[in-house]
Design an enzyme around this catalytic site. Structure first.
Site, PDB file in Angstrom:
ATOM      1  N   ASP A 108      40.010  36.857  54.214  1.00  0.00           N
ATOM      2  CA  ASP A 108      39.680  35.589  54.881  1.00  0.00           C
ATOM      3  C   ASP A 108      40.649  35.344  56.034  1.00  0.00           C
ATOM      4  OD1 ASP A 108      37.789  35.230  52.915  1.00  0.00           O
ATOM      5  OD2 ASP A 108      39.092  33.960  51.668  1.00  0.00           O
TER       6      ASP A 108
HETATM    7  N1  URA Z   1      39.754  36.734  47.758  1.00  0.00           N
HETATM    8  C1  URA Z   1      39.672  35.631  48.526  1.00  0.00           C
HETATM    9  O1  URA Z   1      39.337  34.561  48.048  1.00  0.00           O
HETATM   10  N2  URA Z   1      39.996  35.756  49.824  1.00  0.00           N
HETATM   11  C2  URA Z   1      40.416  36.908  50.393  1.00  0.00           C
HETATM   12  O2  URA Z   1      40.702  36.940  51.579  1.00  0.00           O
HETATM   13  C3  URA Z   1      40.475  38.038  49.571  1.00  0.00           C
HETATM   14  C4  URA Z   1      40.139  37.925  48.246  1.00  0.00           C
END
Ligand code: URA
Length: 252
Positions: A108
């Site tokens: 993310d």
């Molecule tokens: N899980 C998440 O919630 N976000 C990420 O970026 C990676 C794994």
């Protein structure tokens, strides 16, 4: 033994110029193969020593692998009209070079940590395949306390609103601060959308900080600063491929 490759392609792939530029070098007699001047661009080379203007030219690697310490604030994409992408952290000659690089999976925008960047589509496919169960470990800070029930549910499998509950995960609570935040190490075998955040939400906690520290055999090096990257060593690529077994055989 290397696969036979045309001399002009060998030189162009090694960064000696465009295909037409290197053809001119070859025709002018500037290129030798095992000491013999070769003037035919279509001449096939395998393991011989190729020299341009008397200097040895090493064969380009088939694929490249970069380990990036992704900072928060950049998106895991190759291009974007508005947002800064992980590829923008690489210099122009890599970003816009002849290789089609891409991030293996997504973190993310607000997640930091280990991200593999490569042009090896087959390896990326294997690493991301849900069937391969490649472990990914995250360091997370969540606001809330993880009770025994929450820990058990996360470890055994939790309903995050998908058709299937999550696969078993490893969870280690590192500490619970006086501020009410809890630091954990969570290892998951899948890569569902926002998976860590959704797993924590399912047990009543919100992730306030998330960083990926491993993927398969890869570890985020402690001396690799945020926003920095380095090429994987051959043995690291070997180890990564070796963790991926296809029908009982390593993918080598
Ligand atoms: N899980 C998440 O919630 N976000 C990420 O970026 C990676 C794994």
């Amino acid at each position: 033994m290397q696969k036979p490759v045309r001399l002009d392609k060998y030189l162009a792939d090694a960064g000696c110029g465009t295909r037409s530029e290197v053809k001119i070098h070859i025709q002018k007699g500037k290129v030798t193969v095992d000491g013999e001047c070769i003037r035919k661009p279509e001449f096939k080379v395998t393991d011989q020593e190729v020299c341009l203007d008397g200097k040895t030219v090493s064969q380009a690697k088939e694929f490249v692998y970069y380990l990036l310490h992704k900072p928060a604030g950049v998106i895991s994409a190759t291009t974007d009209r508005k947002e800064k992408t992980v590829m923008d952290l690489f210099p122009e000659e890599i970003r816009n070079g002849r290789r089609e690089l891409f991030p293996v999976g997504r973190l993310d925008k607000d997640t930091e940590g280990l991200l593999l960047i490569t042009d090896d589509g087959a390896l990326a496919h294997e690493l991301l395949s849900p069937k391969k169960h490649v472990d990914k470990t995250y360091f997370a800070v969540v606001n809330g306390i993880l009770g025994d029930d929450a820990i058990r549910v996360i470890k055994e499998g939790v309903d995050i609103g998908d058709r299937e509950i999550t696969l078993p995960a490893a969870l280690e609570v590192l500490n619970t601060g006086e501020d009410g935040n809890t630091e954990v190490l969570l290892t998951i075998q899948e890569g569902r959308f926002h998976q860590v955040k959704r797993m924590m939400k399912a047990v009543g906690c919100e992730v306030v900080y998330l960083k990926r520290i491993t993927m398969g055999s890869l570890h985020l090096p402690s001396d690799l600063l945020k926003g920095m990257w380095r090429e994987l060593k051959d043995e690291e690529v070997f180890a990564l491929k070796n963790t991926l077994y296809t029908d009982g055989f390593p993918m080598l």
